[in-house]
Design an enzyme around this catalytic site. Structure first.
Site: not given
Length: 334
Positions: A82, A159-160, A226, A228, A255, A284
């Site tokens: 990516r 992105n986001e 993503h 996290y 990610e 990531w």
């Protein structure tokens, strides 16, 4: 990942999960010239199931590192990468010639290229972030770089694209962006990121994914979350991923890391569940992280012989890239 920001995990406790919409199994309205989605699975141009297994590379900020990085990432077993691009609104613009060069380098290394516009990161909360509409403007401006490359590229629109405020607009904004891309002639598989700095703690993407998918005239959209600090328990990871799989909606972990300032993501469950369900993941990131998250570097100073613990985990650990990646058949591997 936002370069300087990430989602706030504590807000997760205030949410009540709701059920997903009915499964979506409709095929694309028109034949796809490259990647396509069928019955919740991503297929390559030869009609073979393809599971993304790769990492993120911050090309927008480290253009001089990209050639070596792609070769090293491939040598470590990845089948995809990516690529961070900039629309020019927040960082130096990646123009048509540069994007075309990235695509050719990916192809030379037999890597599927997921291209993403990073300037949308945290829109509505992050100063200077731009809308998905602005990202679509960018894609139309660099269209010549990806035209005819549908077999080798996936376009990650932005992105986001929403932070932790204004995220209720995600559904309408994403649907409009997809419609504009199709009207502009893009036949590529499109990847769309979740709101809440990509982590979807509000379940906005999860609960509206079916409607967004159905609204794509080509039925060729993949959803990206993503993972996290919000995903710090096995139950949270499995529940989120299982919801998409059981509803036959295509999901990628666009990610994730093994640590984060907003909480400790459960990378073992992320990778194990992705393998069990056949879902793609893109860790990531290769190297060059700043803003207090240098621990997310996989390679120290972009050096493949100096993998960090995170790099060794994602490439060589259980359910990792070396163990699970399969090269796309468009490169003649099967």
């Amino acid at each position: 990942m936002g370069r300087l920001r990430a989602a706030t995990a504590g807000l997760l406790l205030a949410l009540a999960a709701s059920a997903l919409a009915a499964p979506v199994t409709a095929r694309a309205a028109e034949p796809a010239p490259g990647f396509r989605v069928e019955h919740g699975r991503l297929l390559d141009a030869n009609g073979n199931d393809f599971v993304l297994r790769g990492v993120n590379h911050a090309h927008a900020w480290y253009r001089d590192k990209t050639g070596r990085a792609l070769a090293d990432i491939k040598a470590l077993g990845a089948n995809s990468v990516r690529i961070v691009l900039s629309t020019g609104d927040r960082w130096t613009r990646n123009d048509t010639a540069d994007v075309a060069g990235v695509v050719e380098r990916c192809k030379a290394n037999r890597l599927i290229c997921v291209l993403e516009a990073h300037d949308t990161t945290g829109y509505g909360e992050q100063a200077g972030a731009v809308s998905l509409d602005r990202a679509v403007d960018y894609w139309t401006q660099v269209r010549d770089a990806v035209k005819g490359q549908e077999k080798y590229t996936i376009l990650n629109l932005g992105n986001e694209p929403h932070g932790n405020s204004g995220y209720a607009a995600w559904t309408a904004d994403t649907s409009r962006a997809i419609s504009r891309m199709r009207a502009a002639g893009f036949a590529h598989t499109l990847m769309v990121d979740a709101p809440n700095w990509g982590q979807d703690w509000s379940f906005t993407m999860r609960d509206n994914a079916a409607a967004v998918f159905a609204g794509d005239p080509r039925r060729n959209t993949v959803f990206s979350v993503h993972m996290y600090g919000v995903y710090d328990t096995a139950q949270e990871v499995r529940d989120y991923m299982n919801r998409f799989a059981s509803s036959r909606l295509p999901l990628v972990i666009g990610e994730f890391g093994d640590a984060h300032s907003d909480g400790d993501p459960d990378e073992d469950t992320i990778m194990a569940t992705a393998r069990r369900l056949g879902l793609g993941y893109l860790g990531w990131s290769w190297s060059g992280n700043g803003g207090g998250v240098t621990y997310l570097d996989m390679a120290t100073d972009f050096t493949a012989s100096r993998l960090t613990p995170w790099g060794r985990r994602v490439f060589h650990g259980p359910d990792g890239i070396r163990q699970t990646a399969r090269e796309a058949s468009v490169f003649g591997g099967r």
